[in-house]
Design an enzyme around this catalytic site. Structure first.
Site, short mmCIF file in Angstrom:
data_model
loop_
_atom_site.label_atom_id
_atom_site.label_comp_id
_atom_site.label_asym_id
_atom_site.label_seq_id
_atom_site.Cartn_x
_atom_site.Cartn_y
_atom_site.Cartn_z
N LYS A 1 17.97 39.68 0.82
CA LYS A 1 17.99 39.23 -0.39
C LYS A 1 18.31 37.88 -0.50
O LYS A 1 19.55 37.78 -0.14
CB LYS A 1 18.52 40.04 -1.37
CG LYS A 1 18.32 39.36 -3.15
CD LYS A 1 19.09 39.86 -4.08
CE LYS A 1 18.73 39.79 -5.40
NZ LYS A 1 18.99 38.16 -5.57
N PHE B 1 7.44 35.60 0.67
CA PHE B 1 7.44 37.09 0.48
C PHE B 1 6.25 37.58 0.02
O PHE B 1 6.16 38.97 -0.07
CB PHE B 1 8.87 37.36 -0.01
CG PHE B 1 9.13 36.99 -1.43
CD1 PHE B 1 8.40 37.58 -2.53
CD2 PHE B 1 10.22 36.07 -1.51
CE1 PHE B 1 8.76 36.95 -3.77
CE2 PHE B 1 10.40 35.71 -3.05
CZ PHE B 1 9.85 36.08 -4.00
N ARG C 1 7.97 44.12 -14.48
CA ARG C 1 9.08 44.73 -13.75
C ARG C 1 8.78 46.08 -13.30
O ARG C 1 8.35 46.82 -14.19
CB ARG C 1 10.52 44.67 -14.65
CG ARG C 1 11.83 45.09 -14.13
CD ARG C 1 12.89 45.08 -14.77
NE ARG C 1 12.97 43.59 -15.16
CZ ARG C 1 13.78 42.63 -14.49
NH1 ARG C 1 13.97 42.92 -13.28
NH2 ARG C 1 13.65 41.41 -15.06
#
Length: 277
Positions: free
Chosen positions: A46, A118, A188
């Site tokens: 991350k 990514f 999400r």
């Protein structure tokens, strides 16, 4: 008549202003939970960077606002839409944020910035297939400032725990887990998970609470409101400069915390930064 002309002139000026771009629809991460089997996921570090989305023509922040990058930085990018992080390196977020948010970009500063990819927005196939496509795309571009975020396979929870420990020891922030079999999606979802020693979340500032003792005349704490409407006091993590000039009421701040209390509120919450975009 003069008033009418003034109103018409004002309307004309408003119509001439460029419309702000809508925020791009992105995949947003949930927090990793122990009951989730990591074997179904690809894992990456991350990065503590600034998220930026390239639509093939324009580089934008999560807010939809344009990133004022130098022309050489964006003109050479592939025309393929990409999602990634602008990044300077571990522990460099504050300096990076100052660089990428300048109205007038400074070439010498941007030469240090990398665009770490990514995801390929809207691309077909599974995430594993898209990750392989990213590697090929970056390799074909051959740009020093364009790179892919390395994706690794993890076989079990113990392997994941060791990966997290090694990443944090090296100065990293944590890990991201992306389901290898997932098609591209937005919103999400458990398709994307974040794993950190500390958790983080966002809240809206609703009040400034006065300081006591050595903080008399300065900020003592922020009263903040979570997305579900609950409020709590955020009183640690501020520098002296932030206490003298606190995040304004209505702004969004990021805080970190260890866990939730029995009432579902963040435990050991500490101010991290004000969201700029």
């Amino acid at each position: 008549m003069r008033r009418l002309r003034a109103l018409l002139c004002g309307l004309a000026l408003l119509l001439a202003l460029p419309l702000a771009a809508a925020p791009p629809e992105l995949l947003l991460a949930n927090v990793y939970r122990d009951e989730i089997d990591p074997a179904a996921y690809l894992v990456s570090e991350k990065l503590d960077g600034v998220r930026a989305v390239w639509d093939g023509e324009t580089l934008r922040f999560r807010s939809g606002n344009r990133v004022n990058a130098p022309a050489w930085f964006t003109d050479a990018l592939p025309k393929t839409p990409m999602d990634g992080e602008l990044w300077l390196g571990r522990g460099q977020f504050e300096r990076l944020s100052g660089i990428v948010r300048r109205e007038q970009p400074v070439d010498a500063e941007w030469r240090q910035v990398r665009y770490m990819i990514f995801e390929l927005p809207g691309a077909p196939g599974t995430f594993a297939e898209r990750a392989a496509r990213i590697v090929a795309l970056v390799g074909a571009a051959g740009l020093p400032w364009l790179a892919e975020i390395s994706q690794k396979i993890t076989v079990d929870r113990e392997t994941l725990r060791k990966m997290l420990a090694a990443t944090v020891k090296a100065g990293g922030e944590g890990l991201m887990l992306h389901r290898a079999d997932a098609p591209y999606e937005t919103g999400r979802s458990d398709t994307l998970l974040k794993l950190k020693p500390w958790l983080d979340a966002e809240a809206v500032v609703v009040a400034h609470l006065p300081g006591k003792g050595k903080y008399v005349g300065q900020l003592g704490a922020l009263r903040v409101r979570l997305a579900d409407g609950r409020e709590f006091r955020l009183g640690t993590g501020f520098t002296d400069a932030e206490r003298a000039n606190p995040p304004p009421i209505g702004s969004v701040v990021t805080f970190r915390y260890r866990e939730l209390t029995a009432k579902g509120l963040p435990r050991f919450a500490s101010f991290l930064r004000m969201r700029q975009e």
